[in-house]
Design an enzyme around this catalytic site. Structure first.
Site, PDB file in Angstrom:
ATOM      1  N   HIS A 146       0.840  -1.204   0.000  1.00  0.00           N
ATOM      2  CA  HIS A 146       0.000   0.000   0.000  1.00  0.00           C
ATOM      3  C   HIS A 146       0.874   1.253   0.000  1.00  0.00           C
ATOM      4  O   HIS A 146       0.639   2.192  -0.792  1.00  0.00           O
ATOM      5  CB  HIS A 146      -0.908  -0.026   1.225  1.00  0.00           C
ATOM      6  CG  HIS A 146      -1.755   1.193   1.391  1.00  0.00           C
ATOM      7  ND1 HIS A 146      -3.033   1.299   0.894  1.00  0.00           N
ATOM      8  CD2 HIS A 146      -1.495   2.395   2.001  1.00  0.00           C
ATOM      9  CE1 HIS A 146      -3.528   2.490   1.187  1.00  0.00           C
ATOM     10  NE2 HIS A 146      -2.608   3.166   1.868  1.00  0.00           N
ATOM     11  N   GLU A 147       1.887   1.287   0.860  1.00  0.00           N
ATOM     12  CA  GLU A 147       2.755   2.465   0.934  1.00  0.00           C
ATOM     13  C   GLU A 147       3.593   2.611  -0.342  1.00  0.00           C
ATOM     14  O   GLU A 147       3.804   3.725  -0.832  1.00  0.00           O
ATOM     15  CB  GLU A 147       3.676   2.355   2.163  1.00  0.00           C
ATOM     16  CG  GLU A 147       2.941   2.327   3.492  1.00  0.00           C
ATOM     17  CD  GLU A 147       2.089   3.562   3.719  1.00  0.00           C
ATOM     18  OE1 GLU A 147       2.486   4.648   3.267  1.00  0.00           O
ATOM     19  OE2 GLU A 147       1.018   3.444   4.359  1.00  0.00           O
ATOM     20  N   HIS A 150       1.568   4.207  -3.017  1.00  0.00           N
ATOM     21  CA  HIS A 150       1.519   5.662  -2.873  1.00  0.00           C
ATOM     22  C   HIS A 150       2.727   6.302  -3.552  1.00  0.00           C
ATOM     23  O   HIS A 150       2.607   7.340  -4.217  1.00  0.00           O
ATOM     24  CB  HIS A 150       1.508   6.051  -1.389  1.00  0.00           C
ATOM     25  CG  HIS A 150       0.153   6.022  -0.756  1.00  0.00           C
ATOM     26  ND1 HIS A 150      -0.959   6.603  -1.329  1.00  0.00           N
ATOM     27  CD2 HIS A 150      -0.276   5.480   0.425  1.00  0.00           C
ATOM     28  CE1 HIS A 150      -2.001   6.435  -0.536  1.00  0.00           C
ATOM     29  NE2 HIS A 150      -1.619   5.750   0.530  1.00  0.00           N
ATOM     30  N   GLU A 221      -6.358   6.776  -1.368  1.00  0.00           N
ATOM     31  CA  GLU A 221      -6.249   5.611  -0.487  1.00  0.00           C
ATOM     32  C   GLU A 221      -6.873   4.385  -1.151  1.00  0.00           C
ATOM     33  O   GLU A 221      -6.311   3.279  -1.099  1.00  0.00           O
ATOM     34  CB  GLU A 221      -6.930   5.891   0.852  1.00  0.00           C
ATOM     35  CG  GLU A 221      -6.191   6.875   1.736  1.00  0.00           C
ATOM     36  CD  GLU A 221      -4.825   6.371   2.146  1.00  0.00           C
ATOM     37  OE1 GLU A 221      -4.688   5.178   2.451  1.00  0.00           O
ATOM     38  OE2 GLU A 221      -3.885   7.194   2.147  1.00  0.00           O
TER      39      GLU A 221
END
Length: 322
Positions: A146-147, A150, A221
């Protein structure tokens, strides 16, 4: 980290939806500042608004990721610290096509959280002690993906651009309100007409900007969740991690540390989407005929000399809470 076949049709539908919303929201911010410029000074105001935004983007001071990490007191993990986590980060960064592997940093706080600083050319992921102790390796891989998503999607730059447009809009709105108040006696003396559309727009611009930025944050997100599932091939891993975070009781200190992350506010006032919706979207990527592995109980093997943080998050001299 096994790759599992995802529901490609559902993934593309979510991806297209997220991209469309992001373009629409950033465009809305631009239209709002252009509308204020038009009402203030016609086409000259529109051109001046664009120049002001461009100059702010070009000359706005940037805070070094190293400075942010020092302010939080995060410590970089060495090559022999958490080797399985380091290996997972390298694999995910390679799958994401990043030019460099994000550095891993450790933050000694019991609050489970992860965040990213930097850009695709050089980034760092901060993992808290509370997160490392709460998550299994499978769940942590989903969070790392997830990070990393980003970073690959340039979300930090996108949110920074939205913030710059918002600040320019607020500055123009404040200037416009002051000018209107100063010219109001002269307008009334000459029995002139009050530009009510301009007044309404100037007063409404700052809260509208805030709502658009919050919506953009939630959209990014969702997109990071989607890309994380694609990187790991395991949407359930991230879903399990989100479910664990939902069960964590934030209390007073987390509301100070990360306001809006999980609170009773309406959904339009949240920086993150509701966890139930995020989990639902992740699980919708699962193929009906695909058997996903069960949740692994194997936890991250923290070194024995890493003592569990005993302190509560508190205010630091840097102005941050952790």
């Amino acid at each position: 980290m096994p790759m599992v076949r995802l529901n490609e049709r559902q993934r593309r539908r979510h991806k297209f939806r997220n991209l469309g919303q992001s373009i629409l929201l950033v465009g809305s911010l631009g239209l709002l500042v252009a509308a204020i410029g038009w009402l203030l000074s016609g086409w000259f105001g529109v051109v001046w608004s664009a120049i002001l935004i461009g100059a702010t983007v070009a000359f706005s001071p940037t805070v070094s990721p190293r400075t942010i990490l020092r302010l939080y007191g995060a410590r970089r993990l060495g090559p022999y610290d958490l080797p399985e986590v380091q290996q997972a980060t390298r694999l995910l960064a390679r799958r994401a096509g990043l030019p460099s592997v994000p550095e891993l940093h450790y933050l000694a706080t019991p609050v489970p959280n992860a965040f990213t600083v930097g850009s695709s050319c050089g980034s760092a992921i901060v993992l808290t002690d509370g997160l490392l102790r709460a998550m299994s390796l499978r769940e942590l891989a989903g969070i790392l993906a997830h990070e990393i998503s980003h970073v690959r999607n340039h979300d930090l730059w996108t949110m920074g651009l939205a913030d710059i447009i918002s600040r320019v809009t607020s500055a123009m709105a404040t200037t416009g309100v002051v000018l209107l108040l100063l010219s109001l006696p002269q307008t009334m003396e000459r029995h002139g007409t009050v530009n009510w559309p301009l007044i309404v727009l100037l007063w409404a611009a700052p809260p509208i900007n805030t709502l658009i930025q919050l919506r953009l944050s939630r959209t990014r997100e969702f997109d990071a969740d989607l890309d994380a599932a694609d990187l790991t091939g395991d949407p359930e891993g991230l879903a399990f991690a989100l479910a664990k975070l939902q069960r964590y009781d934030p209390g007073f200190w987390e509301r100070i540390l990360w306001p809006g992350r999980r609170n009773p506010h309406p959904s339009v006032l949240r920086t993150h989407p509701e966890i139930e919706e995020r989990i639902g979207r992740l699980l919708s990527l699962q193929q009906a005929d695909e058997a996903f592995p069960t949740s692994e109980a194997r936890m991250v093997g923290l070194p024995t000399h890493w003592a569990r943080p005993a302190h509560r998050p508190r205010w630091r001299a840097s102005g941050l809470w952790h």
